[in-house]
Design an enzyme around this catalytic site. Structure first.
Site, PDB file in Angstrom:
ATOM      1  N   CYS A   1      -7.830 -11.653  22.224  1.00  0.00           N
ATOM      2  CA  CYS A   1      -7.277 -10.668  21.284  1.00  0.00           C
ATOM      3  C   CYS A   1      -6.081  -9.950  21.917  1.00  0.00           C
ATOM      4  O   CYS A   1      -5.626  -8.944  21.407  1.00  0.00           O
ATOM      5  CB  CYS A   1      -8.353  -9.658  20.872  1.00  0.00           C
ATOM      6  SG  CYS A   1      -9.060  -8.782  22.276  1.00  0.00           S
TER       7      CYS A   1
ATOM      8  N   CYS B   1       0.843  -1.195   0.000  1.00  0.00           N
ATOM      9  CA  CYS B   1       0.000   0.000   0.000  1.00  0.00           C
ATOM     10  C   CYS B   1       0.875   1.240   0.000  1.00  0.00           C
ATOM     11  O   CYS B   1       1.803   1.351   0.794  1.00  0.00           O
ATOM     12  CB  CYS B   1      -0.893  -0.009   1.240  1.00  0.00           C
ATOM     13  SG  CYS B   1      -1.823   1.519   1.446  1.00  0.00           S
TER      14      CYS B   1
ATOM     15  N   ASP C   1     -14.313 -15.610  25.582  1.00  0.00           N
ATOM     16  CA  ASP C   1     -13.826 -14.749  24.493  1.00  0.00           C
ATOM     17  C   ASP C   1     -13.875 -13.294  24.966  1.00  0.00           C
ATOM     18  O   ASP C   1     -14.686 -12.500  24.487  1.00  0.00           O
ATOM     19  CB  ASP C   1     -14.692 -14.959  23.239  1.00  0.00           C
ATOM     20  CG  ASP C   1     -14.205 -14.118  22.055  1.00  0.00           C
ATOM     21  OD1 ASP C   1     -13.082 -13.577  22.120  1.00  0.00           O
ATOM     22  OD2 ASP C   1     -14.953 -13.987  21.069  1.00  0.00           O
TER      23      ASP C   1
END
EC number: 2.1.1.190
Length: 440
Positions: A397, A76, A371
């Site tokens: 995460c 990018c 989670d």
């Protein structure tokens, strides 16, 4: 920012020793640690200081004297100025190696544990994978243009980007067109952000508006939406005020987990996983690891929309999902009805607080799935003594809170860590999504 003035201006030559947990190169100059953007272990390079604090400094590469074999050209053109990605200069395989090494390291340092078996990494598309995002919008009078995108790296300003290669192209390739359309509105300087929510078939953009758009504005938004085959909503206040443009149908984005035969409707600002391909593989892996039968009573904590709860209900006897956010729970219940699943129930509870008085918490569960958010799940873990599940799957995460909680499960609650691994939910970034299995 007075302290910026004192930074040495001359480039400094260093060799990079390792990577920090956020993917920056680590070196030492005169005994002080320096974190250098886009630098890789083993590389010798010249850098200039961008910041210097009491116990660390930051810098950026100005000249590579030797290149790591893992270095690639970023795909990018905005890489480096846009803060959305931090890892495009690293080849795909090495991104995974870095994340696995980080996971091992965090388990060792924070959890005092060795991972006995590394689960094979779950990988998917490296580009165009992102289906949820909150994009900033800024009218820049000097440039006579509206910027749409993400903040600059380590800066509060919006980066000037023309496209985003990690975003689903239905939006990622339309940033210029979006900016040009917004520049033609009377409220062009009253739109701070756009919530992007892309389902399997539908794309919804929710425009946060600080002042009501005029009828002419709405007509322009409507025409843009039709031309690009997407739906535009307005959000005058909080996320629950998101409404379609006058006269337009409400488009409800949805995604399906084909392997479990489950479908989810969601509202634009609700939390969903950003990468559908990895999400499917992750749900399948979690279900396989739990080894479910119709005799199982499963508890799904921090269940959100029911992303794991509903698939669990297709294989287990009884499933209880618990989540702190009431709108998400209401939606999860609707999704259970939508899928004709009647062996699942949802409850609202703050999982950081005492749960003894909650009726669902008094029950026993054979399996548990966790989670949690980045903060992890440490406050809820002591309840496992009562629930006594034989298997726990933990999806995370944030490797450091997973490592901390793994330490509690193993060293205090008598569980055995069987395996852990990474899932490439966010390629081109240093974010690490991981999963671990514990058995009694």
């Amino acid at each position: 920012m007075a302290h910026k003035k004192k930074l040495p201006l001359d480039p400094v030559t260093v060799t990079i020793e390792s990577l920090s947990h956020d993917g920056r190169g680590v070196s030492h100059v005169n005994g002080k640690v320096v974190f250098i953007d886009e630098a890789l272990p083993g590389e010798t390079l010249e850098f200039v200081y961008t910041d210097s604090r009491k116990d660390y400094a930051e810098g950026r590469v100005v000249n590579l004297l030797s290149r790591s074999e893992h270095r690639v050209e970023p795909a990018c053109p905005h890489f480096g100025s846009c803060g959305g990605c931090s890892f495009q200069h690293v080849d795909d395989a090495e991104q995974i190696n870095f994340k696995e090494d980080l996971l091992r390291d965090q388990f060792r340092r924070i959890g005092k544990l060795e991972i006995p078996q590394i689960w094979e990494a779950l990988t998917g598309p490296h580009w165009g994978y992102r289906s949820k995002a909150r994009m900033g919008v800024k009218w820049v009078a000097k440039k006579n243009r509206v910027l749409v995108g993400f903040r600059e790296r380590r800066n509060p300003f919006l980066a000037e980007i023309d496209s985003c290669k990690v975003m689903n192209p239905i939006v990622g390739e339309k940033l210029i067109a979006l900016g040009e359309m917004i520049a033609g509105l009377t409220v062009k300087d009253k739109i701070p952000q756009i919530e992007v929510a892309i389902g399997d078939k539908e794309c919804v953009l929710a425009f946060r508006v600080l002042e009501p758009p005029t009828d002419a504005d709405k007509q322009q938004l409507r025409e843009f939406a039709h031309q690009h085959q997407l739906s535009i909503c307005l959000q005058p206040k909080g996320p629950d005020t998101i409404m379609p443009l006058d006269g337009e149908p409400e488009v409800i984005p949805s995604y399906a987990l084909a392997e479990q035969g489950v479908k989810f409707n969601f509202r634009p600002a609700m939390f969903t996983q950003v990468n559908y391909q990895i999400n499917q593989k992750m749900v399948t892996r979690a279900l396989e690891a739990l080894e479910l039968t119709k005799d199982d009573r499963v508890l799904d904590l921090f269940c959100g929309l029911g992303n794991f709860t509903l698939p669990l209900a297709t294989q287990a006897g009884q499933v209880v999902g618990v989540e702190g956010d009431l709108p998400l729970v209401k939606h999860a219940r609707e999704n259970a009805k939508l899928n004709n699943l009647d062996n699942v129930e949802f409850h609202v509870a703050d999982l950081t607080k005492d749960l003894k008085d909650q009726p669902w918490s008094k029950q026993k569960f054979t399996k548990v799935l966790l989670d949690p958010s980045r903060a992890g799940a440490s406050e809820v873990l002591h309840n496992l003594k009562h629930w006594r599940p034989e298997r726990i799957v933990y999806v995370s995460c944030n490797p450091s809170t997973l490592a901390r909680d793994a330490g509690i499960l193993v060293n205090e609650l008598g569980y055995k860590l069987v395996k852990a691994g990474v899932m490439d939910m966010f390629p081109q970034t240093a974010h690490v999504e991981s999963i671990a299995l514990f058995v009694k």
